[in-house]
Design a protein around this motif. Structure first.
Motif, short mmCIF file in Angstrom:
data_model
loop_
_atom_site.label_atom_id
_atom_site.label_comp_id
_atom_site.label_asym_id
_atom_site.label_seq_id
_atom_site.Cartn_x
_atom_site.Cartn_y
_atom_site.Cartn_z
N LEU A 14 0.91 -1.09 -0.29
CA LEU A 14 -0.63 -0.48 -0.34
C LEU A 14 0.49 1.29 0.13
O LEU A 14 1.37 0.98 1.18
N VAL A 15 1.00 2.06 -0.99
CA VAL A 15 1.74 3.78 -1.42
C VAL A 15 0.69 4.69 -1.15
O VAL A 15 -0.32 4.41 -1.93
N SER A 16 0.72 5.69 -1.41
CA SER A 16 0.20 7.22 -1.53
C SER A 16 0.72 7.09 -2.77
O SER A 16 1.68 6.75 -3.75
N ALA A 17 -0.20 8.03 -3.34
CA ALA A 17 -0.24 8.39 -5.40
C ALA A 17 1.15 8.90 -4.95
O ALA A 17 1.83 9.16 -6.09
N THR A 18 1.38 10.17 -3.96
CA THR A 18 2.86 10.35 -4.43
C THR A 18 4.41 10.10 -4.31
O THR A 18 4.72 9.86 -4.88
N ASP A 19 4.33 8.96 -3.09
CA ASP A 19 5.02 7.65 -3.49
C ASP A 19 5.09 7.04 -4.66
O ASP A 19 6.25 6.76 -5.26
N HIS A 20 3.78 6.92 -5.12
CA HIS A 20 3.79 5.70 -6.33
C HIS A 20 4.84 6.84 -7.19
O HIS A 20 5.53 6.15 -8.35
N GLY A 21 4.00 7.34 -7.51
CA GLY A 21 4.61 8.73 -8.66
C GLY A 21 6.19 8.70 -8.34
O GLY A 21 6.95 8.82 -9.92
N ARG A 22 6.65 9.46 -7.27
CA ARG A 22 8.51 9.15 -7.57
C ARG A 22 8.58 8.40 -6.91
O ARG A 22 9.52 8.41 -7.80
N ASN A 59 0.30 2.59 10.37
CA ASN A 59 1.24 1.84 10.62
C ASN A 59 2.17 0.59 9.55
O ASN A 59 2.50 0.14 8.69
N VAL A 60 1.68 1.41 8.23
CA VAL A 60 2.03 1.81 6.50
C VAL A 60 3.68 2.52 6.76
O VAL A 60 3.61 3.90 6.83
N VAL A 61 4.29 1.41 6.34
CA VAL A 61 5.75 1.93 6.06
C VAL A 61 5.65 3.14 4.33
O VAL A 61 5.25 2.79 3.56
N ARG A 62 6.54 4.38 4.32
CA ARG A 62 6.36 5.29 3.42
C ARG A 62 7.74 5.77 3.47
O ARG A 62 8.21 5.65 4.33
N MET A 63 7.51 6.33 2.44
CA MET A 63 9.01 7.24 2.90
C MET A 63 9.09 7.99 3.32
O MET A 63 8.25 8.81 4.17
N GLY A 64 10.27 7.96 4.99
CA GLY A 64 10.23 9.27 5.50
C GLY A 64 9.61 8.04 7.24
O GLY A 64 9.79 9.03 7.94
N SER A 65 9.19 7.33 6.80
CA SER A 65 9.00 6.30 8.04
C SER A 65 10.02 5.88 8.99
O SER A 65 11.28 5.69 7.70
N THR A 66 10.06 5.44 10.17
CA THR A 66 10.64 4.97 11.01
C THR A 66 10.65 3.76 11.06
O THR A 66 8.94 3.89 11.70
N ILE A 67 11.11 2.70 11.57
CA ILE A 67 10.60 1.83 11.18
C ILE A 67 11.39 0.54 12.50
O ILE A 67 12.67 1.25 12.73
N VAL A 68 10.77 0.24 13.28
CA VAL A 68 11.17 -0.81 14.27
C VAL A 68 10.81 -2.34 13.54
O VAL A 68 9.98 -2.51 14.02
N ALA A 69 12.42 -3.17 13.38
CA ALA A 69 11.97 -4.10 12.88
C ALA A 69 12.71 -5.25 13.95
O ALA A 69 13.88 -4.50 14.64
N ARG A 70 12.37 -6.51 13.89
CA ARG A 70 13.11 -7.18 14.94
C ARG A 70 13.60 -8.75 14.03
O ARG A 70 13.10 -9.03 12.76
#
Length: 138
Positions: A14-22, A59-70
């Motif tokens: 799932l991505v935003s229209a802005t992220d998708h285009g860029r 809760n969806v990763v997009r450009m600029g998101s900070t992710i905590v992963a294990r």
């Protein structure tokens, strides 16, 4: 320890229209320099569901998101998904034009992302938290 996190199904990007285009433009511009990663990012954008920025859950990763992963051993790491010009591995700023960055875009809390490193190793991380980008980040 049994994992309760599911591997991201192939149809859940799932991505935003802005992220998708860029990101589509970035991948096309990178085909000569980074063909494998650019092709993978284009493939991800081709199968993505595009949403307006306001309709994208936090809760969806997009450009600029900070992710905590294990990782599989239980160790957590924090990273931010960025465009290539802003990447800094020492600061855990991961470029979307890396195998890990491409695997992260569009993932959600509860998913396990998998990718192959440039040297051929299979890796995976469980997404345990996503902090949306600050309003002043692009």
């Amino acid at each position: 320890m049994q994992r309760s996190i599911k591997v991201r199904p192939p149809d859940t990007i799932l991505v935003s229209a802005t992220d998708h285009g860029r990101l589509t433009g970035l991948a096309r511009a990178s085909l000569d320099r980074l063909p494998d990663t650019a092709e993978e990012l284009l493939s991800e954008m081709d199968r993505a569901t595009v949403a307006t920025a306001g309709a994208l859950p936090d809760n969806v990763v997009r450009m600029g998101s900070t992710i905590v992963a294990r990782n599989g051993g239980g160790a957590e790491q924090r990273m931010t998904l960025v465009y290539p010009a802003d990447a800094d591995i020492a600061a855990q700023r991961i470029s979307v034009l890396t195998p890990l960055g491409t695997a992260l875009i569009g993932a959600q809390v509860g998913h396990c992302v998998q990718w192959t490193t440039r040297d051929g190793r299979e890796m995976m991380l469980d997404i345990v938290e996503v902090l949306p980008p600050h309003a002043d980040r692009t």
